[in-house]
Design a protein around this motif. Structure first.
Motif, PDB file in Angstrom:
ATOM      1  N   THR A  21      45.724  29.036 -24.461  1.00 38.00           N
ATOM      2  CA  THR A  21      46.462  29.076 -23.201  1.00 38.00           C
ATOM      3  C   THR A  21      47.662  28.153 -23.131  1.00 38.00           C
ATOM      4  OG1 THR A  21      44.964  27.416 -22.287  1.00 38.00           O
ATOM      5  CG2 THR A  21      44.415  29.737 -21.896  1.00 38.00           C
ATOM      6  N   ASP A  22      47.753  27.182 -24.015  1.00 34.58           N
ATOM      7  CA  ASP A  22      48.852  26.233 -23.932  1.00 34.58           C
ATOM      8  C   ASP A  22      49.066  25.597 -25.300  1.00 34.58           C
ATOM      9  OD1 ASP A  22      46.777  24.371 -24.228  1.00 34.58           O
ATOM     10  OD2 ASP A  22      46.671  24.003 -22.069  1.00 34.58           O
ATOM     11  N   MET A  23      49.984  24.635 -25.362  1.00 35.12           N
ATOM     12  CA  MET A  23      50.315  24.020 -26.638  1.00 35.12           C
ATOM     13  C   MET A  23      49.112  23.362 -27.288  1.00 35.12           C
ATOM     14  SD  MET A  23      53.165  21.135 -27.422  1.00 35.12           S
ATOM     15  CE  MET A  23      53.062  20.121 -28.900  1.00 35.12           C
ATOM     16  N   GLU A  24      48.333  22.638 -26.511  1.00 37.15           N
ATOM     17  CA  GLU A  24      47.215  21.900 -27.099  1.00 37.15           C
ATOM     18  C   GLU A  24      46.151  22.832 -27.662  1.00 37.15           C
ATOM     19  OE1 GLU A  24      47.366  18.758 -27.807  1.00 37.15           O
ATOM     20  OE2 GLU A  24      49.343  18.817 -26.892  1.00 37.15           O
ATOM     21  N   THR A  25      45.843  23.914 -26.945  1.00 36.97           N
ATOM     22  CA  THR A  25      44.844  24.845 -27.491  1.00 36.97           C
ATOM     23  C   THR A  25      45.411  25.641 -28.649  1.00 36.97           C
ATOM     24  OG1 THR A  25      45.388  26.484 -25.779  1.00 36.97           O
ATOM     25  CG2 THR A  25      43.516  25.035 -25.365  1.00 36.97           C
ATOM     26  N   LEU A  26      46.730  25.893 -28.640  1.00 35.19           N
ATOM     27  CA  LEU A  26      47.339  26.584 -29.773  1.00 35.19           C
ATOM     28  C   LEU A  26      47.162  25.763 -31.047  1.00 35.19           C
ATOM     29  CD1 LEU A  26      49.115  28.817 -31.034  1.00 35.19           C
ATOM     30  CD2 LEU A  26      51.107  27.476 -30.359  1.00 35.19           C
ATOM     31  N   PHE A  27      47.378  24.466 -30.959  1.00 32.18           N
ATOM     32  CA  PHE A  27      47.278  23.621 -32.139  1.00 32.18           C
ATOM     33  C   PHE A  27      45.850  23.137 -32.402  1.00 32.18           C
ATOM     34  CE2 PHE A  27      51.865  23.414 -31.706  1.00 32.18           C
ATOM     35  CZ  PHE A  27      52.280  23.382 -33.035  1.00 32.18           C
ATOM     36  N   ALA A  28      44.986  23.236 -31.410  1.00 30.42           N
ATOM     37  CA  ALA A  28      43.622  22.718 -31.569  1.00 30.42           C
ATOM     38  C   ALA A  28      42.672  23.691 -32.239  1.00 30.42           C
ATOM     39  CB  ALA A  28      43.056  22.314 -30.207  1.00 30.42           C
ATOM     40  N   GLN A  29      43.049  24.979 -32.329  1.00 27.49           N
ATOM     41  CA  GLN A  29      42.144  25.966 -32.918  1.00 27.49           C
ATOM     42  C   GLN A  29      41.828  25.621 -34.361  1.00 27.49           C
ATOM     43  OE1 GLN A  29      41.015  28.497 -30.831  1.00 27.49           O
ATOM     44  NE2 GLN A  29      42.110  27.175 -29.421  1.00 27.49           N
ATOM     45  N   GLU A  30      40.588  25.769 -34.733  1.00 29.54           N
ATOM     46  CA  GLU A  30      40.206  25.538 -36.115  1.00 29.54           C
ATOM     47  C   GLU A  30      40.760  26.663 -36.990  1.00 29.54           C
ATOM     48  OE1 GLU A  30      36.053  25.062 -36.642  1.00 29.54           O
ATOM     49  OE2 GLU A  30      35.885  23.388 -35.239  1.00 29.54           O
ATOM     50  N   ILE A  39      50.082  33.935 -47.191  1.00 28.34           N
ATOM     51  CA  ILE A  39      51.169  33.913 -46.210  1.00 28.34           C
ATOM     52  C   ILE A  39      50.593  34.154 -44.824  1.00 28.34           C
ATOM     53  CG2 ILE A  39      53.339  34.949 -45.501  1.00 28.34           C
ATOM     54  CD1 ILE A  39      53.447  33.468 -48.176  1.00 28.34           C
ATOM     55  N   PRO A  40      50.792  33.246 -43.887  1.00 26.96           N
ATOM     56  CA  PRO A  40      50.233  33.414 -42.537  1.00 26.96           C
ATOM     57  C   PRO A  40      51.015  34.430 -41.707  1.00 26.96           C
ATOM     58  CG  PRO A  40      51.546  31.425 -42.640  1.00 26.96           C
ATOM     59  CD  PRO A  40      51.504  31.967 -44.042  1.00 26.96           C
ATOM     60  N   ASP A  41      50.395  34.883 -40.632  1.00 29.52           N
ATOM     61  CA  ASP A  41      51.079  35.770 -39.689  1.00 29.52           C
ATOM     62  C   ASP A  41      52.038  34.981 -38.798  1.00 29.52           C
ATOM     63  OD1 ASP A  41      49.493  38.103 -40.417  1.00 29.52           O
ATOM     64  OD2 ASP A  41      47.844  37.112 -39.366  1.00 29.52           O
ATOM     65  N   LEU A  42      51.664  33.748 -38.509  1.00 30.15           N
ATOM     66  CA  LEU A  42      52.431  32.911 -37.590  1.00 30.15           C
ATOM     67  C   LEU A  42      52.351  31.467 -38.059  1.00 30.15           C
ATOM     68  CD1 LEU A  42      53.862  32.551 -34.723  1.00 30.15           C
ATOM     69  CD2 LEU A  42      51.551  32.157 -33.828  1.00 30.15           C
ATOM     70  N   VAL A  43      53.486  30.781 -38.023  1.00 30.46           N
ATOM     71  CA  VAL A  43      53.529  29.356 -38.343  1.00 30.46           C
ATOM     72  C   VAL A  43      53.893  28.592 -37.083  1.00 30.46           C
ATOM     73  CG1 VAL A  43      54.549  27.558 -39.785  1.00 30.46           C
ATOM     74  CG2 VAL A  43      54.277  29.875 -40.691  1.00 30.46           C
ATOM     75  N   ALA A  44      53.117  27.568 -36.766  1.00 30.70           N
ATOM     76  CA  ALA A  44      53.383  26.704 -35.620  1.00 30.70           C
ATOM     77  C   ALA A  44      53.545  25.280 -36.137  1.00 30.70           C
ATOM     78  CB  ALA A  44      52.241  26.786 -34.612  1.00 30.70           C
ATOM     79  N   VAL A  45      54.753  24.737 -36.017  1.00 27.44           N
ATOM     80  CA  VAL A  45      55.067  23.413 -36.536  1.00 27.44           C
ATOM     81  C   VAL A  45      55.446  22.502 -35.376  1.00 27.44           C
ATOM     82  CG1 VAL A  45      56.401  22.130 -38.257  1.00 27.44           C
ATOM     83  CG2 VAL A  45      56.073  24.594 -38.529  1.00 27.44           C
ATOM     84  N   ARG A  46      55.059  21.236 -35.459  1.00 26.88           N
ATOM     85  CA  ARG A  46      55.478  20.311 -34.419  1.00 26.88           C
ATOM     86  C   ARG A  46      55.714  18.912 -34.987  1.00 26.88           C
ATOM     87  NH1 ARG A  46      50.297  19.062 -30.456  1.00 26.88           N
ATOM     88  NH2 ARG A  46      48.715  18.716 -32.051  1.00 26.88           N
ATOM     89  N   ASN A 297      46.260  35.113 -38.528  1.00 23.65           N
ATOM     90  CA  ASN A 297      46.195  33.981 -39.445  1.00 23.65           C
ATOM     91  C   ASN A 297      47.331  33.037 -39.059  1.00 23.65           C
ATOM     92  OD1 ASN A 297      46.447  32.182 -41.577  1.00 23.65           O
ATOM     93  ND2 ASN A 297      46.383  33.736 -43.174  1.00 23.65           N
ATOM     94  N   ILE A 298      46.994  31.960 -38.352  1.00 26.56           N
ATOM     95  CA  ILE A 298      48.009  31.015 -37.870  1.00 26.56           C
ATOM     96  C   ILE A 298      47.950  29.738 -38.704  1.00 26.56           C
ATOM     97  CG2 ILE A 298      48.835  29.673 -35.902  1.00 26.56           C
ATOM     98  CD1 ILE A 298      47.485  31.696 -34.057  1.00 26.56           C
ATOM     99  N   ARG A 299      49.077  29.342 -39.263  1.00 23.67           N
ATOM    100  CA  ARG A 299      49.168  28.083 -39.988  1.00 23.67           C
ATOM    101  C   ARG A 299      49.747  27.030 -39.053  1.00 23.67           C
ATOM    102  NH1 ARG A 299      49.958  27.955 -45.380  1.00 23.67           N
ATOM    103  NH2 ARG A 299      48.714  29.854 -45.283  1.00 23.67           N
ATOM    104  N   ARG A 300      48.967  26.014 -38.774  1.00 22.30           N
ATOM    105  CA  ARG A 300      49.355  24.942 -37.853  1.00 22.30           C
ATOM    106  C   ARG A 300      49.740  23.707 -38.669  1.00 22.30           C
ATOM    107  NH1 ARG A 300      45.204  28.098 -36.014  1.00 22.30           N
ATOM    108  NH2 ARG A 300      45.350  28.789 -33.844  1.00 22.30           N
ATOM    109  N   ILE A 301      50.942  23.190 -38.427  1.00 20.21           N
ATOM    110  CA  ILE A 301      51.455  22.071 -39.222  1.00 20.21           C
ATOM    111  C   ILE A 301      51.943  20.973 -38.283  1.00 20.21           C
ATOM    112  CG2 ILE A 301      53.182  21.344 -40.910  1.00 20.21           C
ATOM    113  CD1 ILE A 301      53.248  24.327 -41.827  1.00 20.21           C
ATOM    114  N   ASN A 302      51.427  19.784 -38.444  1.00 20.44           N
ATOM    115  CA  ASN A 302      51.880  18.622 -37.684  1.00 20.44           C
ATOM    116  C   ASN A 302      52.625  17.713 -38.644  1.00 20.44           C
ATOM    117  OD1 ASN A 302      52.275  16.361 -36.100  1.00 20.44           O
ATOM    118  ND2 ASN A 302      50.222  16.430 -35.185  1.00 20.44           N
ATOM    119  N   MET A 303      53.928  17.542 -38.437  1.00 20.55           N
ATOM    120  CA  MET A 303      54.758  16.773 -39.342  1.00 20.55           C
ATOM    121  C   MET A 303      54.775  15.276 -39.014  1.00 20.55           C
ATOM    122  SD  MET A 303      57.945  19.353 -40.040  1.00 20.55           S
ATOM    123  CE  MET A 303      58.332  18.553 -41.614  1.00 20.55           C
ATOM    124  N   ALA A 304      54.044  14.868 -37.997  1.00 18.77           N
ATOM    125  CA  ALA A 304      54.042  13.459 -37.614  1.00 18.77           C
ATOM    126  C   ALA A 304      53.454  12.611 -38.739  1.00 18.77           C
ATOM    127  CB  ALA A 304      53.225  13.277 -36.338  1.00 18.77           C
TER     128      ALA A 304
END
Length: 304
Positions: A21-30, A39-46, A297-304
């Motif tokens: 529903t929001d940014m935190e749940t988008l990135f929190a999914q296992e 190759i993922p369907d979607l890449v989410a980088v922050r 298939n979502i690839r979640r990447i945290n660059m921090a």
């Protein structure tokens, strides 16, 4: 507590979509087992700079060479509708556009064209996009000349069945869309599907004839090969132009996908509007992509 996997399995598509529903749940999914490779369907980088996140997202999708071959012509379609400086978030940030130009050139593109059908005079210059694109080796193309638009039929459309479409989009070997994420007073959200409006001459016809359906229809004129959504500082109210920087919230996020519906579905989640943007749901119904993020298939990447 109900097991999350059991809950998702038993819900309908829109219900499952609401689970992100929001940014935190988008990135929190296992991550699913298959998300760790391939190759993922979607890449989410922050939490990187815009340039860093563009490069990382494209790399994760296989690199720009997966989209652009040596000698090809590329058209990049940002949102440059308004004569507003970058800090106001009304347009795609120049750094995002310039980085895409650079990546295309590095992949061997013969020419990289950038354009939009602007709403304000002077938007190319005032947005900072023209200077950034030309410095990166790209070419700005006039989007305000009706003679550059070609009458095109849209047999898969339900309402927007014919329009003049910019020939740069129709003729390019590769088509990349890269809007900012924004609130919009008419369509509720500007993201990759809504960005298609800047490729046609008569935008007014879309506003007058069921805007959400026409947005979905317009994607069929030509689906982008790569979608990049700049959500570094999304505009959450008073869109599409905004009043001042108080209309923006810091997200430090960038999304990338081959699926224009999937990326907009994720964009809606970042605006806390998951499952509520009608043209996104229509896009899935019309076979343009997948709106249910739990199926991707979502690839979640945290660059921090």
């Amino acid at each position: 507590m109900t097991d999350r996997r059991t809950f998702l399995k038993g819900t309908a598509a829109v219900g499952a979509l609401a689970a992100i529903t929001d940014m935190e749940t988008l990135f929190a999914q296992e991550a699913s087992p298959q998300a760790a490779s391939g190759i993922p369907d979607l890449v989410a980088v922050r939490n990187g700079t815009r340039a860093e996140m563009v490069k990382k997202a494209v790399e994760t999708l296989g690199g720009m060479q997966a989209f652009v071959k040596p000698g090809q012509t590329v058209v990049i379609k940002p949102n440059i509708g308004w004569n507003k400086a970058p800090e106001f978030g009304s347009n795609t940030h120049p750094e995002t556009v310039a980085t895409l130009v650079e990546l295309c050139k590095q992949a061997g593109a013969k020419e990289v064209k950038v354009f939009d059908h602007c709403c304000h005079n002077g938007a190319y210059e005032g947005s900072g996009v023209k200077e950034a694109v030309e410095k990166a080796g790209g070419v700005m193309v006039d989007g305000g000349n009706e003679g550059q638009y070609v009458q095109t039929e849209n047999p898969k459309a339900k309402k927007f069945t014919s329009a003049k479409v910019h020939k740069a989009v129709l003729e390019a070997d590769v088509y990349i869309t890269c809007p900012p994420l924004k609130h919009h007073s008419g369509s509720e959200m500007t993201a990759c599907m809504k960005n298609v409006m800047g490729t046609v001459w008569d935008r007014g016809a879309m506003h007058k004839n069921d805007l959400h359906q026409c947005i979905a229809d317009a994607v069929y004129f030509r689906k982008p090969d790569l979608c990049v959504l700049d959500a570094y500082m999304p505009m959450v109210r008073n869109g599409p132009v905004g009043k001042d920087t108080n209309d923006l919230v810091e997200r430090k996020t960038l999304l990338a996908s081959r699926d224009i519906v999937a990326i907009d579905s994720a964009g809606a989640a970042l605006l806390n509007k998951a499952g509520k943007i009608r043209h996104v749901l229509l896009g899935e119904e019309m076979g343009l992509g997948t709106a249910d993020l739990t199926k991707l298939n979502i690839r979640r990447i945290n660059m921090a």
